[in-house]
Design a protein around this motif. Structure first.
Motif, PDB file in Angstrom:
ATOM      1  N   LEU A  56       0.822  -1.207   0.000  1.00 42.67           N
ATOM      2  CA  LEU A  56       0.000   0.000   0.000  1.00 42.67           C
ATOM      3  C   LEU A  56       0.857   1.258   0.000  1.00 42.67           C
ATOM      4  CD1 LEU A  56      -2.836  -0.900   2.515  1.00 42.67           C
ATOM      5  CD2 LEU A  56      -3.098  -0.378   0.102  1.00 42.67           C
ATOM      6  N   ALA A  57       1.891   1.263   0.819  1.00 40.83           N
ATOM      7  CA  ALA A  57       2.766   2.441   0.877  1.00 40.83           C
ATOM      8  C   ALA A  57       3.433   2.686  -0.471  1.00 40.83           C
ATOM      9  CB  ALA A  57       3.812   2.261   1.970  1.00 40.83           C
ATOM     10  N   LEU A  58       3.878   1.635  -1.128  1.00 40.91           N
ATOM     11  CA  LEU A  58       4.546   1.793  -2.417  1.00 40.91           C
ATOM     12  C   LEU A  58       3.577   2.286  -3.490  1.00 40.91           C
ATOM     13  CD1 LEU A  58       7.177   1.429  -4.017  1.00 40.91           C
ATOM     14  CD2 LEU A  58       6.385  -0.867  -4.570  1.00 40.91           C
ATOM     15  N   VAL A  59       2.365   1.736  -3.508  1.00 42.10           N
ATOM     16  CA  VAL A  59       1.383   2.166  -4.513  1.00 42.10           C
ATOM     17  C   VAL A  59       1.034   3.638  -4.327  1.00 42.10           C
ATOM     18  CG1 VAL A  59      -1.034   1.903  -5.188  1.00 42.10           C
ATOM     19  CG2 VAL A  59       0.413  -0.111  -4.948  1.00 42.10           C
ATOM     20  N   PHE A  60       0.749   4.046  -3.102  1.00 40.68           N
ATOM     21  CA  PHE A  60       0.401   5.443  -2.868  1.00 40.68           C
ATOM     22  C   PHE A  60       1.597   6.365  -3.060  1.00 40.68           C
ATOM     23  CE2 PHE A  60      -3.311   3.603  -0.784  1.00 40.68           C
ATOM     24  CZ  PHE A  60      -4.295   4.403  -1.330  1.00 40.68           C
ATOM     25  N   PHE A  61       2.804   5.888  -2.740  1.00 41.39           N
ATOM     26  CA  PHE A  61       4.008   6.679  -2.990  1.00 41.39           C
ATOM     27  C   PHE A  61       4.182   6.930  -4.484  1.00 41.39           C
ATOM     28  CE2 PHE A  61       8.469   6.330  -4.368  1.00 41.39           C
ATOM     29  CZ  PHE A  61       8.926   7.558  -3.917  1.00 41.39           C
ATOM     30  N   LEU A  62       4.059   5.883  -5.285  1.00 35.04           N
ATOM     31  CA  LEU A  62       4.211   6.045  -6.733  1.00 35.04           C
ATOM     32  C   LEU A  62       3.124   6.941  -7.310  1.00 35.04           C
ATOM     33  CD1 LEU A  62       5.244   2.436  -7.767  1.00 35.04           C
ATOM     34  CD2 LEU A  62       6.694   4.484  -7.709  1.00 35.04           C
ATOM     35  N   PHE A  63       1.902   6.792  -6.805  1.00 31.96           N
ATOM     36  CA  PHE A  63       0.817   7.641  -7.279  1.00 31.96           C
ATOM     37  C   PHE A  63       1.092   9.110  -6.959  1.00 31.96           C
ATOM     38  CE2 PHE A  63      -3.249   9.779  -6.509  1.00 31.96           C
ATOM     39  CZ  PHE A  63      -3.799   9.668  -7.767  1.00 31.96           C
ATOM     40  N   SER A  64       1.482   9.409  -5.726  1.00 32.82           N
ATOM     41  CA  SER A  64       1.736  10.796  -5.351  1.00 32.82           C
ATOM     42  C   SER A  64       3.004  11.332  -6.005  1.00 32.82           C
ATOM     43  CB  SER A  64       1.819  10.935  -3.832  1.00 32.82           C
ATOM     44  OG  SER A  64       2.890  10.183  -3.328  1.00 32.82           O
ATOM     45  N   PHE A  65       3.971  10.464  -6.250  1.00 36.43           N
ATOM     46  CA  PHE A  65       5.221  10.884  -6.891  1.00 36.43           C
ATOM     47  C   PHE A  65       4.971  11.320  -8.330  1.00 36.43           C
ATOM     48  CE2 PHE A  65       9.126   9.957  -9.278  1.00 36.43           C
ATOM     49  CZ  PHE A  65      10.052  10.651  -8.522  1.00 36.43           C
ATOM     50  N   PHE A  66       4.240  10.500  -9.078  1.00 31.86           N
ATOM     51  CA  PHE A  66       4.047  10.796 -10.493  1.00 31.86           C
ATOM     52  C   PHE A  66       2.879  11.741 -10.768  1.00 31.86           C
ATOM     53  CE2 PHE A  66       6.419   6.738 -10.920  1.00 31.86           C
ATOM     54  CZ  PHE A  66       7.501   7.273 -11.598  1.00 31.86           C
ATOM     55  N   SER A  67       2.012  11.949  -9.808  1.00 34.28           N
ATOM     56  CA  SER A  67       0.886  12.853 -10.041  1.00 34.28           C
ATOM     57  C   SER A  67       1.191  14.293  -9.640  1.00 34.28           C
ATOM     58  CB  SER A  67      -0.352  12.365  -9.294  1.00 34.28           C
ATOM     59  OG  SER A  67      -0.141  12.458  -7.906  1.00 34.28           O
ATOM     60  N   SER A  68       2.336  14.537  -9.043  1.00 30.45           N
ATOM     61  CA  SER A  68       2.671  15.904  -8.642  1.00 30.45           C
ATOM     62  C   SER A  68       3.054  16.736  -9.867  1.00 30.45           C
ATOM     63  CB  SER A  68       3.818  15.892  -7.627  1.00 30.45           C
ATOM     64  OG  SER A  68       4.962  15.332  -8.200  1.00 30.45           O
ATOM     65  N   ASP A  69       2.870  18.052  -9.747  1.00 33.10           N
ATOM     66  CA  ASP A  69       3.182  18.952 -10.864  1.00 33.10           C
ATOM     67  C   ASP A  69       4.672  18.952 -11.176  1.00 33.10           C
ATOM     68  OD1 ASP A  69       0.559  19.630 -11.173  1.00 33.10           O
ATOM     69  OD2 ASP A  69       0.693  21.379  -9.862  1.00 33.10           O
ATOM     70  N   GLU A  70       5.462  19.080 -10.130  1.00 32.75           N
ATOM     71  CA  GLU A  70       6.919  19.022 -10.297  1.00 32.75           C
ATOM     72  C   GLU A  70       7.421  17.760  -9.615  1.00 32.75           C
ATOM     73  OE1 GLU A  70       8.963  22.424  -8.919  1.00 32.75           O
ATOM     74  OE2 GLU A  70       7.568  23.828  -9.847  1.00 32.75           O
ATOM     75  N   LEU A  71       8.141  16.948 -10.359  1.00 32.80           N
ATOM     76  CA  LEU A  71       8.662  15.715  -9.761  1.00 32.80           C
ATOM     77  C   LEU A  71       9.728  16.060  -8.725  1.00 32.80           C
ATOM     78  CD1 LEU A  71       9.023  13.331 -12.825  1.00 32.80           C
ATOM     79  CD2 LEU A  71       7.288  13.302 -11.060  1.00 32.80           C
ATOM     80  N   PRO A  72       9.662  15.432  -7.562  1.00 35.07           N
ATOM     81  CA  PRO A  72      10.698  15.666  -6.556  1.00 35.07           C
ATOM     82  C   PRO A  72      12.042  15.180  -7.085  1.00 35.07           C
ATOM     83  CG  PRO A  72       8.981  14.198  -5.726  1.00 35.07           C
ATOM     84  CD  PRO A  72       8.656  14.519  -7.117  1.00 35.07           C
ATOM     85  N   ASN A  73      13.056  15.996  -6.949  1.00 29.61           N
ATOM     86  CA  ASN A  73      14.339  15.627  -7.544  1.00 29.61           C
ATOM     87  C   ASN A  73      15.453  15.450  -6.528  1.00 29.61           C
ATOM     88  OD1 ASN A  73      14.540  18.246  -6.859  1.00 29.61           O
ATOM     89  ND2 ASN A  73      15.059  19.019  -8.879  1.00 29.61           N
ATOM     90  N   THR A  74      15.205  15.746  -5.267  1.00 24.19           N
ATOM     91  CA  THR A  74      16.249  15.529  -4.273  1.00 24.19           C
ATOM     92  C   THR A  74      15.902  14.298  -3.435  1.00 24.19           C
ATOM     93  OG1 THR A  74      15.185  16.907  -2.601  1.00 24.19           O
ATOM     94  CG2 THR A  74      16.691  18.008  -4.133  1.00 24.19           C
ATOM     95  N   PHE A  75      16.923  13.733  -2.844  1.00 19.47           N
ATOM     96  CA  PHE A  75      16.729  12.541  -2.021  1.00 19.47           C
ATOM     97  C   PHE A  75      15.819  12.842  -0.842  1.00 19.47           C
ATOM     98  CE2 PHE A  75      17.990   9.913   1.614  1.00 19.47           C
ATOM     99  CZ  PHE A  75      17.689   8.674   1.096  1.00 19.47           C
ATOM    100  N   GLY A  76      15.955  14.022  -0.261  1.00 19.32           N
ATOM    101  CA  GLY A  76      15.145  14.385   0.898  1.00 19.32           C
ATOM    102  C   GLY A  76      13.664  14.465   0.571  1.00 19.32           C
ATOM    103  N   GLU A  77      13.340  15.028  -0.578  1.00 21.92           N
ATOM    104  CA  GLU A  77      11.931  15.121  -0.976  1.00 21.92           C
ATOM    105  C   GLU A  77      11.352  13.734  -1.245  1.00 21.92           C
ATOM    106  OE1 GLU A  77      12.173  17.604  -4.380  1.00 21.92           O
ATOM    107  OE2 GLU A  77      11.977  19.460  -3.232  1.00 21.92           O
ATOM    108  N   ILE A  78      12.086  12.912  -1.940  1.00 15.66           N
ATOM    109  CA  ILE A  78      11.618  11.558  -2.257  1.00 15.66           C
ATOM    110  C   ILE A  78      11.477  10.732  -0.981  1.00 15.66           C
ATOM    111  CG2 ILE A  78      12.221   9.421  -3.457  1.00 15.66           C
ATOM    112  CD1 ILE A  78      13.606  11.206  -5.568  1.00 15.66           C
ATOM    113  N   TYR A  79      12.481  10.801  -0.119  1.00 15.34           N
ATOM    114  CA  TYR A  79      12.434  10.053   1.136  1.00 15.34           C
ATOM    115  C   TYR A  79      11.301  10.547   2.025  1.00 15.34           C
ATOM    116  CZ  TYR A  79      13.865   8.101   5.585  1.00 15.34           C
ATOM    117  OH  TYR A  79      13.881   7.432   6.774  1.00 15.34           O
ATOM    118  N   GLY A  80      11.060  11.844   2.026  1.00 19.81           N
ATOM    119  CA  GLY A  80       9.984  12.406   2.836  1.00 19.81           C
ATOM    120  C   GLY A  80       8.624  11.893   2.405  1.00 19.81           C
ATOM    121  N   ILE A  81       8.391  11.835   1.095  1.00 22.83           N
ATOM    122  CA  ILE A  81       7.112  11.322   0.593  1.00 22.83           C
ATOM    123  C   ILE A  81       6.951   9.854   0.976  1.00 22.83           C
ATOM    124  CG2 ILE A  81       5.784  10.809  -1.488  1.00 22.83           C
ATOM    125  CD1 ILE A  81       7.156  13.226  -2.786  1.00 22.83           C
TER     126      ILE A  81
END
Length: 65
Positions: free
Chosen positions: A12-37
Motif C-alpha cells: 500500500l505504501a509503495l502504490v500510494f508513494f508512486l501515485f503521489s510521486f508521479f501525479s505531482s506537478d513538479e517531480l521531486p528531484n532531491t533525495f530528501g523530498e523523495i524520502y519524505g514522501i
C-alpha cells in the motif's frame, strides 16, 4: 501472518508513494523530498495495514464457527 502484514503495509505504501510521486506537478528531484514522501506514506499505511489484518483475522474466525 507477519509476512502478509508486511506485504500489505509495504504494498500500500509503495502504490500510494508512486501515485503521489508521479501525479505531482513538479517531480521531486532531491533525495530528501523523495524520502519524505515515502516516509509519510509508510507512516500512514501502518494503521491501515493493521486494520486490514484485523478484518482478515475476524473473517477467518467467523468462517471457522
Amino acid at each position: 501472518m507477519i509476512k502478509r502484514f508486511a506485504a500489505i503495509w509495504l504494498g500500500l505504501a509503495l502504490v500510494f508513494f508512486l501515485f503521489s510521486f508521479f501525479s505531482s506537478d513538479e517531480l521531486p528531484n532531491t533525495f530528501g523530498e523523495i524520502y519524505g514522501i515515502l516516509y509519510i506514506w509508510l507512516l500512514w499505511m501502518f494503521p491501515v495495514a493493521c486494520l486490514i489484518e484485523l478484518v482478515i483475522n475476524l473473517v477467518k474466525k467467523r468462517k471457522q464457527k
